[in-house]
Motif scaffolding. Structure first.
Motif, PDB file in Angstrom:
ATOM      1  N   GLY A 225      27.858  33.534  14.271  1.00 21.90           N
ATOM      2  CA  GLY A 225      28.457  32.040  14.141  1.00 21.90           C
ATOM      3  C   GLY A 225      29.865  31.867  14.970  1.00 21.90           C
ATOM      4  N   ASN A 226      30.401  33.036  15.284  1.00 23.22           N
ATOM      5  CA  ASN A 226      31.737  33.042  15.813  1.00 23.22           C
ATOM      6  C   ASN A 226      31.937  32.688  17.393  1.00 23.22           C
ATOM      7  N   HIS A 227      32.213  31.518  17.545  1.00 22.94           N
ATOM      8  CA  HIS A 227      32.176  31.113  18.957  1.00 22.94           C
ATOM      9  C   HIS A 227      33.081  32.049  19.810  1.00 22.94           C
ATOM     10  N   ALA A 228      33.904  32.447  19.219  1.00 21.53           N
ATOM     11  CA  ALA A 228      35.048  33.191  20.132  1.00 21.53           C
ATOM     12  C   ALA A 228      34.251  34.394  20.499  1.00 21.53           C
ATOM     13  N   LEU A 229      33.661  35.062  19.574  1.00 21.65           N
ATOM     14  CA  LEU A 229      32.764  36.094  20.167  1.00 21.65           C
ATOM     15  C   LEU A 229      31.811  35.958  21.152  1.00 21.65           C
ATOM     16  N   ARG A 230      30.971  34.781  20.858  1.00 21.26           N
ATOM     17  CA  ARG A 230      30.149  34.407  22.081  1.00 21.26           C
ATOM     18  C   ARG A 230      30.635  34.050  23.322  1.00 21.26           C
ATOM     19  N   LEU A 231      31.960  33.638  23.217  1.00 22.21           N
ATOM     20  CA  LEU A 231      32.610  33.411  24.655  1.00 22.21           C
ATOM     21  C   LEU A 231      32.978  34.732  25.142  1.00 22.21           C
ATOM     22  N   PHE A 232      33.360  35.811  24.354  1.00 22.37           N
ATOM     23  CA  PHE A 232      33.800  37.070  24.886  1.00 22.37           C
ATOM     24  C   PHE A 232      32.362  37.594  25.378  1.00 22.37           C
ATOM     25  N   GLU A 233      31.374  37.696  24.682  1.00 19.75           N
ATOM     26  CA  GLU A 233      30.426  38.255  25.247  1.00 19.75           C
ATOM     27  C   GLU A 233      29.823  37.866  26.336  1.00 19.75           C
ATOM     28  N   ALA A 234      29.728  36.565  26.596  1.00 11.95           N
ATOM     29  CA  ALA A 234      29.210  35.720  27.906  1.00 11.95           C
ATOM     30  C   ALA A 234      29.889  36.177  28.990  1.00 11.95           C
ATOM     31  N   PHE A 235      31.287  36.213  28.863  1.00 16.77           N
ATOM     32  CA  PHE A 235      32.100  36.508  29.970  1.00 16.77           C
ATOM     33  C   PHE A 235      32.223  37.999  30.299  1.00 16.77           C
ATOM     34  N   TYR A 236      31.921  38.853  29.187  1.00 20.17           N
ATOM     35  CA  TYR A 236      31.995  40.352  29.446  1.00 20.17           C
ATOM     36  C   TYR A 236      30.900  40.915  30.155  1.00 20.17           C
ATOM     37  N   ARG A 237      29.584  40.063  29.877  1.00 21.97           N
ATOM     38  CA  ARG A 237      28.471  40.502  30.285  1.00 21.97           C
ATOM     39  C   ARG A 237      28.302  40.090  31.851  1.00 21.97           C
ATOM     40  N   SER A 238      28.950  38.793  32.107  1.00 23.29           N
ATOM     41  CA  SER A 238      29.168  38.491  33.551  1.00 23.29           C
ATOM     42  C   SER A 238      29.753  39.393  34.255  1.00 23.29           C
ATOM     43  N   GLY A 239      30.979  39.977  33.949  1.00 25.21           N
ATOM     44  CA  GLY A 239      31.753  40.869  34.612  1.00 25.21           C
ATOM     45  C   GLY A 239      31.136  42.179  34.821  1.00 25.21           C
ATOM     46  N   ALA A 240      30.138  42.639  33.799  1.00 25.68           N
ATOM     47  CA  ALA A 240      29.653  43.822  33.960  1.00 25.68           C
ATOM     48  C   ALA A 240      28.577  43.859  35.136  1.00 25.68           C
ATOM     49  N   LEU A 241      27.954  42.752  35.338  1.00 26.19           N
ATOM     50  CA  LEU A 241      27.090  42.728  36.433  1.00 26.19           C
ATOM     51  C   LEU A 241      27.178  42.213  37.596  1.00 26.19           C
ATOM     52  N   VAL A 242      28.585  41.918  38.124  1.00 30.07           N
ATOM     53  CA  VAL A 242      28.968  41.391  39.072  1.00 30.07           C
ATOM     54  C   VAL A 242      29.126  42.505  40.353  1.00 30.07           C
ATOM     55  N   PHE A 243      28.093  42.937  41.007  1.00 24.14           N
ATOM     56  CA  PHE A 243      28.265  43.583  42.132  1.00 24.14           C
ATOM     57  C   PHE A 243      28.415  42.896  43.368  1.00 24.14           C
ATOM     58  N   GLY A 244      29.228  43.004  44.429  1.00 27.06           N
ATOM     59  CA  GLY A 244      29.286  42.688  45.599  1.00 27.06           C
ATOM     60  C   GLY A 244      30.446  41.727  45.818  1.00 27.06           C
ATOM     61  N   GLY A 245      31.301  41.495  44.817  1.00 25.46           N
ATOM     62  CA  GLY A 245      32.546  40.757  45.142  1.00 25.46           C
ATOM     63  C   GLY A 245      32.735  39.501  44.158  1.00 25.46           C
ATOM     64  N   GLY A 246      33.790  38.817  44.332  1.00 23.83           N
ATOM     65  CA  GLY A 246      34.083  37.866  43.437  1.00 23.83           C
ATOM     66  C   GLY A 246      33.196  36.671  43.481  1.00 23.83           C
ATOM     67  N   HIS A 247      32.531  36.298  44.661  1.00 31.34           N
ATOM     68  CA  HIS A 247      31.869  35.127  44.566  1.00 31.34           C
ATOM     69  C   HIS A 247      30.415  35.546  43.966  1.00 31.34           C
ATOM     70  N   VAL A 248      29.914  36.596  43.791  1.00 34.22           N
ATOM     71  CA  VAL A 248      28.774  36.857  43.158  1.00 34.22           C
ATOM     72  C   VAL A 248      28.777  36.421  41.792  1.00 34.22           C
ATOM     73  N   VAL A 249      29.979  36.315  41.148  1.00 33.54           N
ATOM     74  CA  VAL A 249      30.458  36.007  39.871  1.00 33.54           C
ATOM     75  C   VAL A 249      29.745  34.450  39.409  1.00 33.54           C
ATOM     76  N   LEU A 250      29.694  33.629  40.474  1.00 35.35           N
ATOM     77  CA  LEU A 250      29.341  32.064  40.159  1.00 35.35           C
ATOM     78  C   LEU A 250      27.946  31.920  39.572  1.00 35.35           C
ATOM     79  N   PRO A 251      26.741  32.584  39.842  1.00 35.88           N
ATOM     80  CA  PRO A 251      25.634  32.238  39.266  1.00 35.88           C
ATOM     81  C   PRO A 251      25.655  32.977  37.894  1.00 35.88           C
ATOM     82  N   LEU A 252      26.276  34.119  37.625  1.00 33.17           N
ATOM     83  CA  LEU A 252      26.212  34.716  36.464  1.00 33.17           C
ATOM     84  C   LEU A 252      27.310  33.652  35.532  1.00 33.17           C
TER      85      LEU A 252
END
Length: 401
Positions: A225-252
């Motif tokens: 139930g820690n929202h700070a942890l959920r926030l970190f996890e959501a952005f970390y997962r997105s950053g770990a899957l961004v292949f191809g440049g900054g704009h690809v982070v948009l859908p993630l």
């Protein structure tokens, strides 16, 4: 690439900070333009590295997920500064100016409630249409030059559209890697020069292990139930899957923050449009999202968590790969997998261009005209993105009166 750095000399760190702060304040135009700024500053003017070494650094950062321009800057900082502290100095100086500007926009966004303010917000959403279309156009021409990779991109579109979750995006990336391995092989090893960053393999392995721990462990802790942890996890997962440049982070990021209701579609696209008007890396969009997200933590705390979480996986991966890259980059299998992955991210970006970018912004014929005009200004007339932002935001404000 040779490094003859006195690791105990703080003057090198100050030099790295000053050089990258200058670029963080003046580097408009997105990741490709940033690489041009870096080459001019560090290869031509300062002569920190040679052209061949710079090209190999760029190849490494394009091979890995993460923000390519920030990763290149980080590696240059590691090289010039003699280690990890130099890389951190480079990333911090290059990132903070735009992060502060977007944080300020987040705090001021609540004031855009009247008709004129809403018109400006809508103009920024149209900027997002033009900029994503420009990124999609350029990436498709570069990363899907043949029928095989066009087919991989179409398969990724299907996966992203019909399974509109993070699982669908991850599946598209993994599927692209598999299809690339099977159908995009090239027996010619890529040319290059020997690279030596003097990063210990033990330190590199620790960085890779930390990357894996932060990627695998937080999803199992949602029940806390820690929202700070959920926030970190959501952005970390997105950053770990961004292949191809900054704009690809948009859908993630759209899946990560709009899906659970932390940020509205309107606020998401308005911030993305505003991000085109500031210098520095596009990943600082995370600072805006973390600041406007609900529930708490948001504001400065949320911005800090989101920005670090989105950038951290790419930095850990590039630092962890430095001692091994010289051998890995010559393997045909790795090159083939990367070709397939890059084609898949074109498909993911195409799906995001339709929804939410197009469907949320283009509501009437005038919107279509303005978005098309912005796209042509970027593609044909090579207008700076910040100028397109100002123009469409002004038209949006005027049309709302």
């Amino acid at each position: 690439m040779e490094t003859t750095i006195d690791r105990s000399n703080p003057n090198r760190i100050i030099e790295v900070l000053a050089a990258f702060l200058k670029l963080g304040l003046t580097s408009f135009g997105g990741p490709i333009a940033h690489l041009g700024y870096f080459r001019e500053e560090f290869v031509v003017r300062r002569k920190w590295v040679k052209d061949e070494a710079f090209a190999d650094i760029v190849a490494l950062c394009q091979f890995l997920p993460g923000p390519a321009s920030s990763q290149v800057g980080f590696v240059l900082g590691v090289s010039r500064g003699g280690g990890l502290l130099g890389g951190i100095a480079a990333w911090t100086a290059f990132t903070l100016p735009s992060a502060i500007l977007l944080l300020a926009f987040a705090f001021g966004a609540a004031n855009f409630s009247g008709p004129m303010g809403q018109g400006i917000i809508h103009g920024l959403k149209l900027v997002a249409v033009a900029v994503v279309a420009q990124a999609l156009w350029g990436m498709a021409r570069t990363l899907t030059p043949d029928r095989t990779r066009i087919g991989i991109a179409l398969a990724a579109v299907a996966g992203a559209v019909f399974l509109d979750t993070a699982v669908g995006q991850l599946g598209a990336i993994a599927g692209g890697a598999v299809l690339g391995t099977l159908f995009c092989r090239d027996t010619n090893a890529p040319p290059g020069h020997h690279l030596d960053f003097q990063v210990r393999r033990r330190s590199a392995a620790a960085a890779l292990a930390l990357f894996a721990i932060l990627f695998l462990v937080p999803p199992f802790m949602h029940g806390m139930g820690n929202h700070a942890l959920r926030l970190f996890e959501a952005f970390y997962r997105s950053g770990a899957l961004v292949f191809g440049g900054g704009h690809v982070v948009l859908p993630l990021l759209e899946t990560a923050v709009v899906g659970p209701g932390w940020v509205s579609h309107e606020a998401f696209l308005a911030g993305y449009g505003a991000a085109q008007a500031v210098p520095g890396p596009l990943f600082t969009f995370a600072a805006y999202l973390g600041a406007v997200a609900v529930p708490e933590p948001n504001g400065v705390t949320g911005a800090t968590i989101a920005l670090i979480a989105l950038s951290l996986p790419g930095l850990l991966l590039v630092y962890g790969t430095l001692p091994f890259w010289d051998g890995l980059r010559r393997r045909p299998t790795a090159q083939a997998a990367m070709k397939g992955t890059n084609a898949a991210v074109v498909g993911i970006l195409a799906a995001a261009f339709y929804s939410p970018v197009w469907t949320s912004a283009v509501l009437m014929p005038l919107d279509f005209f303005l978005a098309l005009a912005g796209f042509l200004l970027l593609i044909v007339w090579k207008t700076p993105p910040w100028a397109v932002v100002l123009a469409l935001a002004a038209v949006g404000a005027i049309s709302a009166i």
